[in-house]
Design an enzyme around this catalytic site. Structure first.
Site, PDB file in Angstrom:
ATOM      1  N   ILE A  45     -50.137  13.803  25.780  1.00 31.76           N
ATOM      2  CA  ILE A  45     -50.160  12.989  26.999  1.00 31.76           C
ATOM      3  C   ILE A  45     -50.066  11.516  26.629  1.00 31.76           C
ATOM      4  O   ILE A  45     -50.910  11.005  25.872  1.00 31.76           O
ATOM      5  CB  ILE A  45     -51.446  13.266  27.811  1.00 31.76           C
ATOM      6  N   ASP A  67     -55.483  14.094  25.044  1.00 29.64           N
ATOM      7  CA  ASP A  67     -54.883  14.366  23.739  1.00 29.64           C
ATOM      8  C   ASP A  67     -53.595  13.547  23.664  1.00 29.64           C
ATOM      9  O   ASP A  67     -52.605  13.862  24.331  1.00 29.64           O
ATOM     10  CB  ASP A  67     -54.589  15.866  23.618  1.00 29.64           C
ATOM     11  N   HIS A  68     -53.620  12.495  22.840  1.00 32.47           N
ATOM     12  CA  HIS A  68     -52.500  11.561  22.808  1.00 32.47           C
ATOM     13  C   HIS A  68     -51.237  12.183  22.205  1.00 32.47           C
ATOM     14  O   HIS A  68     -50.145  11.615  22.314  1.00 32.47           O
ATOM     15  CB  HIS A  68     -52.885  10.301  22.020  1.00 32.47           C
ATOM     16  N   ARG A  69     -51.352  13.338  21.562  1.00 33.42           N
ATOM     17  CA  ARG A  69     -50.163  14.028  21.064  1.00 33.42           C
ATOM     18  C   ARG A  69     -49.354  14.607  22.216  1.00 33.42           C
ATOM     19  O   ARG A  69     -48.128  14.717  22.136  1.00 33.42           O
ATOM     20  CB  ARG A  69     -50.557  15.172  20.121  1.00 33.42           C
ATOM     21  N   PRO A 115     -56.098  13.272  18.440  1.00 31.75           N
ATOM     22  CA  PRO A 115     -56.216  11.829  18.680  1.00 31.75           C
ATOM     23  C   PRO A 115     -56.602  11.572  20.135  1.00 31.75           C
ATOM     24  O   PRO A 115     -55.779  11.676  21.035  1.00 31.75           O
ATOM     25  CB  PRO A 115     -54.808  11.308  18.366  1.00 31.75           C
TER      26      PRO A 115
END
Length: 435
Positions: free
Chosen positions: A411, A407-409, A233
């Site tokens: 950060i 990477d929203h997982r 994501p």
């Protein structure tokens, strides 16, 4: 005894490769360290060195062959004093087998004699049949020929093998593709059912065009980028950065470094700024590893370099602690060897974050795709003269747009925003990253 030379794994992610070019021929003597072949991996075209000494008795896989699996036998080397002709005997059934094939396995390959039966009355007419490559319902075919048949869409059941015992070999597949292969007689196998000709691709429209087979690197790039966009994501954060102070500092540093033959690029300073930013915001210097989050204790920056046929990312290790002159010297060396396909595995495998600069092409800004397993990449646009508010007055300044992909997982948005803020401050006040 003969040495089976196997397809090497030249990168941790390599499962197969293309044997681009042989640098030796049958009958050549080789020693440890001699260059044997150029192999196209999923990352680059690399040279393959000999480990053993001897004579090239047989080249099993021809140059230009695609999809050669790691571990497949690609050549046979006769050891010193060994009969080269004896060592070269064998067929393609050795492809893909381990280096030392057990004797028991070879013995088992010979069919056991069938038990004698009481003679039965023969039918009135005993049709004469030609040897068939099949044994019952099983088709005798070498592993290489089977793979080529799958790639080229050749029906193995329609072929008559020319190899030992009626085995279908590579030559039969090549002949079938060219329309010259022998087919089974009607007595041994029914003719394959006629199939309709494939319809032309919907987007061809008879437009003049050329076609080019995808290289191993291009296929890997396509696969990895697709996986990255489908599984990561992405969150994108953009800042506009005033470059004038950095450009002035670069000019002054280059004047002092001229006698040492060093010339700093803007990208060299941006690599340093990104590395220092990551150390100041360690929550962005991370990587997802299954159900764990790795936080790195140094900043290794992977720098995107365009090379013929694709893209590769040589790494400036410990960029946060290196001087600008060292970063510049290392980057020039890595980029040059990357374009020549001379990088070593550790020079492009790894990295804690990436940077991609397209400013030299006049690109104002863009969103870069994260290079897994990393969790962020910095996309750099061109520095352009733009109207900009300075000290509450509208002036002309050199402005660059930088976009971080995160990477929203791993950060959070706030942490990514903090990194972009620190990066902007360091670039706008570049003496801070030299302190």
């Amino acid at each position: 005894m003969p040495i089976n030379l196997q397809m090497p794994a030249l990168s941790p992610t390599m499962e197969e490769g293309t044997l681009a070019k042989w640098l030796v021929k049958e009958g050549d003597e080789v020693a440890s360290g001699d260059l044997l072949a150029e192999i196209e991996t999923d990352k680059a075209t690399m040279e393959f060195e000999a480990v053993d000494e001897g004579t090239i008795a047989k080249i099993v896989v021809a140059e230009g062959t695609d999809n050669v699996k790691v571990g497949d036998v690609i050549a046979i080397i006769a050891e010193e004093g060994e009969d080269v002709s004896a060592a070269s005997k064998g067929d393609e059934s050795s492809v893909g087998k381990p280096k030392a094939e057990p004797v028991a396995e070879k013995a088992a390959a010979k069919p056991a004699p069938a038990p004698q039966k009481v003679a039965e009355p023969a039918p009135e007419v005993a049709p004469k049949v030609t040897p068939s490559p099949s044994d019952g319902d099983r088709i005798k075919v070498s592993p290489l020929a089977r793979r080529l048949a799958e790639q080229k869409g050749v029906d193995l059941g329609a072929l008559s093998g020319s190899g030992p015992g009626g085995r279908i070999i590579k030559a039969d597949i090549d002949a079938a593709e060219g329309g010259t292969a022998p087919v089974k007689s009607e007595a041994t196998a029914p003719a394959p059912a006629a199939t309709a000709a494939p319809a032309p691709a919907a987007n061809d429209f008879d437009i003049p065009h050329t076609t080019e087979k995808l290289s191993g690197m291009r296929k890997t790039i396509a696969r990895r980028l697709t996986e990255a966009k489908q599984t990561i994501p992405h969150i994108y954060l953009t800042v506009d950065i005033q470059l004038d102070k950095l450009l002035k500092l670069r000019s002054e540093l280059n004047a002092t470094l001229e006698s040492r033959g060093v010339k700093l690029s803007v990208n060299d300073l941006l690599i340093k700024a990104q590395a220092v930013s990551l150390m100041q915001v360690p929550k962005c210097n991370v990587s997802i590893d299954g159900d764990q989050l790795k936080t790195f204790e140094r900043a290794d920056i992977s720098v995107a370099v365009s090379i013929p046929g694709g893209l590769i990312t040589p790494i400036i290790t410990s960029a946060d602690t290196k001087s600008l002159s060292v970063i510049s010297t290392e980057m020039k060396d890595l980029a040059g060897r990357a374009k020549d396909g001379k990088l070593k595995m550790h020079e492009y495998q790894g990295g804690t974050a990436s940077i991609s600069n397209m400013g030299m092409f006049g690109i104002k800004n863009f969103d870069a795709v994260i290079n897994p397993p990393q969790a962020m990449i910095m996309a750099i646009g061109s520095g352009q003269k733009r109207p900009h508010v300075i000290d509450d007055s509208l002036q002309i300044a050199t402005i660059m747009s930088a976009t971080g992909s995160f990477d929203h997982r791993a950060i959070d948005g706030a942490d990514g925003a903090q990194l972009m803020q620190v990066f902007k401050e360091l670039v706008e006040n570049p003496l801070g990253m030299l302190a």
